[in-house]
Design an enzyme around this catalytic site. Structure first.
Site, PDB file in Angstrom:
ATOM      1  N   SER A  61       0.829  -1.209   0.000  1.00 20.75           N
ATOM      2  CA  SER A  61       0.000   0.000   0.000  1.00 20.75           C
ATOM      3  C   SER A  61       0.853   1.245   0.000  1.00 20.75           C
ATOM      4  CB  SER A  61      -0.839   0.072   1.272  1.00 20.75           C
ATOM      5  OG  SER A  61      -1.565  -1.086   1.469  1.00 20.75           O
ATOM      6  N   HIS A 104      -0.922  -2.418  -7.116  1.00 22.59           N
ATOM      7  CA  HIS A 104      -1.677  -2.100  -5.897  1.00 22.59           C
ATOM      8  C   HIS A 104      -3.180  -2.220  -6.157  1.00 22.59           C
ATOM      9  CE1 HIS A 104      -2.776   1.090  -2.648  1.00 22.59           C
ATOM     10  NE2 HIS A 104      -2.884  -0.127  -2.177  1.00 22.59           N
ATOM     11  N   GLU A 147      -3.437   0.477  -9.046  1.00 23.99           N
ATOM     12  CA  GLU A 147      -2.345   1.444  -9.225  1.00 23.99           C
ATOM     13  C   GLU A 147      -1.120   0.635  -9.617  1.00 23.99           C
ATOM     14  OE1 GLU A 147      -1.907   5.310  -6.337  1.00 23.99           O
ATOM     15  OE2 GLU A 147      -1.991   3.411  -5.333  1.00 23.99           O
ATOM     16  N   ASN A 202      -2.984   6.191  -1.162  1.00 26.72           N
ATOM     17  CA  ASN A 202      -2.860   6.321   0.292  1.00 26.72           C
ATOM     18  C   ASN A 202      -2.244   7.637   0.746  1.00 26.72           C
ATOM     19  OD1 ASN A 202      -4.208   4.103   1.418  1.00 26.72           O
ATOM     20  ND2 ASN A 202      -2.660   2.780   0.500  1.00 26.72           N
TER      21      ASN A 202
HETATM   22  P1  NAI Z   1      -4.002  -9.611   6.031  1.00 29.57           P
HETATM   23  O1  NAI Z   1      -3.477  -9.436   7.415  1.00 29.57           O
HETATM   24  O2  NAI Z   1      -5.448  -9.824   5.789  1.00 29.57           O
HETATM   25  O3  NAI Z   1      -3.236 -10.831   5.297  1.00 29.57           O
HETATM   26  C1  NAI Z   1      -1.834 -10.982   5.273  1.00 29.57           C
HETATM   27  C2  NAI Z   1      -1.557 -12.473   5.035  1.00 29.57           C
HETATM   28  O4  NAI Z   1      -0.154 -12.626   4.753  1.00 29.57           O
HETATM   29  C3  NAI Z   1      -1.869 -13.359   6.248  1.00 29.57           C
HETATM   30  O5  NAI Z   1      -2.663 -14.462   5.836  1.00 29.57           O
HETATM   31  C4  NAI Z   1      -0.485 -13.794   6.720  1.00 29.57           C
HETATM   32  O6  NAI Z   1      -0.480 -15.098   7.297  1.00 29.57           O
HETATM   33  C5  NAI Z   1       0.297 -13.777   5.422  1.00 29.57           C
HETATM   34  N1  NAI Z   1       1.754 -13.670   5.599  1.00 29.57           N
HETATM   35  C6  NAI Z   1       2.441 -12.924   6.497  1.00 29.57           C
HETATM   36  N2  NAI Z   1       3.768 -13.108   6.327  1.00 29.57           N
HETATM   37  C7  NAI Z   1       3.924 -13.980   5.298  1.00 29.57           C
HETATM   38  C8  NAI Z   1       5.048 -14.577   4.659  1.00 29.57           C
HETATM   39  N3  NAI Z   1       6.297 -14.313   5.061  1.00 29.57           N
HETATM   40  N4  NAI Z   1       4.827 -15.452   3.638  1.00 29.57           N
HETATM   41  C9  NAI Z   1       3.561 -15.751   3.231  1.00 29.57           C
HETATM   42  N5  NAI Z   1       2.468 -15.203   3.809  1.00 29.57           N
HETATM   43  C10 NAI Z   1       2.643 -14.338   4.828  1.00 29.57           C
HETATM   44  O7  NAI Z   1      -3.470  -8.298   5.235  1.00 29.57           O
HETATM   45  P2  NAI Z   1      -4.084  -7.639   3.912  1.00 29.57           P
HETATM   46  O8  NAI Z   1      -5.065  -6.597   4.283  1.00 29.57           O
HETATM   47  O9  NAI Z   1      -4.453  -8.701   2.940  1.00 29.57           O
HETATM   48  O10 NAI Z   1      -2.801  -6.850   3.358  1.00 29.57           O
HETATM   49  C11 NAI Z   1      -1.786  -7.503   2.632  1.00 29.57           C
HETATM   50  C12 NAI Z   1      -0.975  -6.489   1.845  1.00 29.57           C
HETATM   51  O11 NAI Z   1      -1.849  -5.785   0.957  1.00 29.57           O
HETATM   52  C13 NAI Z   1      -0.275  -5.425   2.703  1.00 29.57           C
HETATM   53  O12 NAI Z   1       0.957  -5.093   2.101  1.00 29.57           O
HETATM   54  C14 NAI Z   1      -1.246  -4.269   2.625  1.00 29.57           C
HETATM   55  O13 NAI Z   1      -0.622  -3.023   2.848  1.00 29.57           O
HETATM   56  C15 NAI Z   1      -1.725  -4.386   1.187  1.00 29.57           C
HETATM   57  N6  NAI Z   1      -3.024  -3.776   0.900  1.00 29.57           N
HETATM   58  C16 NAI Z   1      -4.041  -3.821   1.826  1.00 29.57           C
HETATM   59  C17 NAI Z   1      -5.263  -3.238   1.558  1.00 29.57           C
HETATM   60  C18 NAI Z   1      -6.377  -3.289   2.553  1.00 29.57           C
HETATM   61  O14 NAI Z   1      -7.384  -2.580   2.373  1.00 29.57           O
HETATM   62  N7  NAI Z   1      -6.294  -4.113   3.582  1.00 29.57           N
HETATM   63  C19 NAI Z   1      -5.510  -2.535   0.291  1.00 29.57           C
HETATM   64  C20 NAI Z   1      -4.408  -2.610  -0.649  1.00 29.57           C
HETATM   65  C21 NAI Z   1      -3.212  -3.182  -0.320  1.00 29.57           C
END
Ligand code: NAI
Length: 283
Positions: free
Chosen positions: A119, A140, A152, A190
């Site tokens: 993000s 993104h 993005e 963001n």
């Molecule tokens: P989340 O917390 O829902 O999911 C993250 C997942 O990654 C978890 O299942 C976790 O077990 C896994 N994980 C952590 N370390 C890992 C590793 N070393 N290898 C494999 N899997 C691993 O988080 P979310 O919301 O899906 O965010 C993920 C990414 O997307 C972040 O970089 C966030 O900034 C970005 N993002 C989030 C948005 C949102 O609205 N939540 C929107 C756009 C981008």
């Protein structure tokens, strides 16, 4: 080379959604997470989303099954050896992401593109952890991935035009609209959104109004579909805090300081919808 095999790292809110739309668009998908139970959770959410689409008549049961059958589970980053593109959507943490990219660089074939759904973290810095910075790019997606049209696309300093064009074409094949932006903290989305959310949290922290009132002002007065506090819960308060810290550090400007109330909620484990409690409580 045509992109056919997509590896998605992280089966959370974003990774699960990205895997789903890739599978629906006909790509072969490897969905990776640290543990089997994270994969179980991600696939259960996906199954529910697809069933809802079947219920609404937007998808047939056969199409749903075909999409799910295109997804293979993975808990090993060396499975990247079979990927044409990897889209990383693990947690918003530079140390975690650079560790993942170092390993992907080792295991993924030489032609593979390494994309990150970060993000706000600098694409150029993530790229520098690899020996193929010209093939590293930001992709993104917005939350919820199956619904939101925007992707993005962020060029790192070394990203080639060829890699950019291939990612742009893949984005269109997913029925999304790519928008090109340069690599600055928070990109465009963001940089504009998160300070507004942080300010809404300050407004609550300073007792200017209740959470419901703050959200109502922005929904009814500014025509936002969700209030900023509801949206923060939906994004994840840990992700919101990480983004504010990156803006604060990246620009060195105190206007981006994260609200202490946001820090407090994250410390309490109140991360929003995904943990059942944030500014609001979820069943
Ligand atoms: P989340 O917390 O829902 O999911 C993250 C997942 O990654 C978890 O299942 C976790 O077990 C896994 N994980 C952590 N370390 C890992 C590793 N070393 N290898 C494999 N899997 C691993 O988080 P979310 O919301 O899906 O965010 C993920 C990414 O997307 C972040 O970089 C966030 O900034 C970005 N993002 C989030 C948005 C949102 O609205 N939540 C929107 C756009 C981008």
């Amino acid at each position: 080379m045509k992109i056919q095999k997509v590896m998605v790292i992280g089966a959370g809110q974003m990774g699960g959604g990205i895997a789903q739309i890739c599978a629906q668009a006909g790509y072969d998908v490897l969905l990776n997470d640290l543990q089997e139970d994270s994969l179980d959770r991600g696939l259960t959410v996906m199954e529910k989303n697809l069933s809802r689409q079947v219920g609404k008549g937007k998808l047939t049961t056969e199409e749903k099954e075909a999409a799910l059958n295109r997804i293979i589970r993975s808990t090993n980053l060396d499975d990247a050896s079979g990927a044409d593109i990897v889209i990383e959507a693990a947690v918003e943490n530079m140390t975690v992401k650079t560790e993942i990219f170092k390993k992907l660089d080792k295991f993924a074939p030489a032609h593979a593109i390494l994309a990150t759904n970060t993000s706000s973290l600098p694409i150029t810095e993530i790229a520098a952890a690899t020996k193929r910075p010209e093939k590293v790019i930001g992709m993104h997606f917005m939350n919820p991935v199956p619904v939101m049209k925007l992707v993005e696309i962020i060029r790192g300093l070394a990203t080639t035009n060829e890699v950019y064009t291939r990612v742009e074409e893949m984005t269109k094949s997913l029925n999304k609209t790519p928008v090109e932006v340069n690599d600055f903290p928070g990109f465009v989305s963001n940089r504009v959104l998160m300070p507004m959310i942080n300010e809404a949290i300050y407004t609550l922290f300073e007792g200017v109004a209740s959470k419901e009132a703050i959200d109502d002002v922005m929904k009814l007065g500014m025509n936002h579909p969700l209030g900023p506090l509801e949206l923060a819960d939906f994004i994840g308060l840990d992700t919101c805090l990480s983004i504010m810290e990156i803006l604060h550090e990246g620009f060195g400007d105190s206007k981006y300081r994260p609200c202490p109330l946001l820090r407090k909620y994250v410390k309490a484990g109140w991360l929003g919808k995904k943990t059942g409690r944030g500014f609001y409580i979820y069943e």
